[in-house]
Write an enzyme that holds these catalytic residues in place. Sequence first.
Site, mmCIF file in Angstrom:
data_model
loop_
_atom_site.group_PDB
_atom_site.id
_atom_site.type_symbol
_atom_site.label_atom_id
_atom_site.label_comp_id
_atom_site.label_asym_id
_atom_site.label_seq_id
_atom_site.Cartn_x
_atom_site.Cartn_y
_atom_site.Cartn_z
ATOM 1 N N TYR A 18 -35.695 -37.578 21.626
ATOM 2 C CA TYR A 18 -34.679 -36.548 21.868
ATOM 3 C C TYR A 18 -34.785 -35.452 20.800
ATOM 4 C CZ TYR A 18 -30.254 -34.317 22.922
ATOM 5 O OH TYR A 18 -29.297 -33.391 23.263
ATOM 6 N N HIS A 22 -35.913 -31.357 21.345
ATOM 7 C CA HIS A 22 -35.062 -30.239 20.959
ATOM 8 C C HIS A 22 -35.624 -29.419 19.805
ATOM 9 C CE1 HIS A 22 -32.339 -32.144 23.721
ATOM 10 N NE2 HIS A 22 -31.724 -30.984 23.765
ATOM 11 N N TYR A 41 -24.713 -21.830 20.031
ATOM 12 C CA TYR A 41 -24.823 -23.185 20.579
ATOM 13 C C TYR A 41 -25.617 -24.064 19.624
ATOM 14 C CZ TYR A 41 -25.970 -26.755 24.166
ATOM 15 O OH TYR A 41 -26.125 -27.920 24.876
ATOM 16 N N TRP A 76 -34.640 -29.246 33.418
ATOM 17 C CA TRP A 76 -34.278 -29.737 32.089
ATOM 18 C C TRP A 76 -33.278 -30.892 32.184
ATOM 19 C CZ3 TRP A 76 -36.083 -29.024 27.275
ATOM 20 C CH2 TRP A 76 -35.307 -29.473 26.212
#
Length: 132
Positions: A18, A22, A41, A76
């Site tokens: 993960y 990212h 964000y 995604w």
Amino acid sequence: MQRVCFQLQVKPDRIAEYRERHAAVWPDMLQALASTGWHNYSLFLRDDGLLIGYVETPSIEDARAGMARTEVNGRWQAEMAEFFVDLGDQQPDQGFLVLEEVFHLEDQLARLDRGTTQAYDTEPHSNDEKKT
């Protein structure tokens, strides 16, 4: 601008991947987020997989709907869904738990500047009064 904080749980055995995913999000995904109202964000990941997200947006409902209309978001979300615990049939961007904001420094300072707050005291507050 609406400030939204949310929580998800990354599967412990998927945390490393993960993080890798990212570190280099697809450019078309980044552009889609920016163009549909996702500003400032950020994602924060604890070692046990607790994921906290924060976004500023004019409307989280409109931002989610805007992303839902993009092709890249479908790809995604389909790839990311397998990283999370307890989403059921929902995609990650629809299945996150939104947290209630209970304090924001700048909002309270602005109220002080406008003189709209009651005077602060140093006395203990009873349990039925709102605490910060």
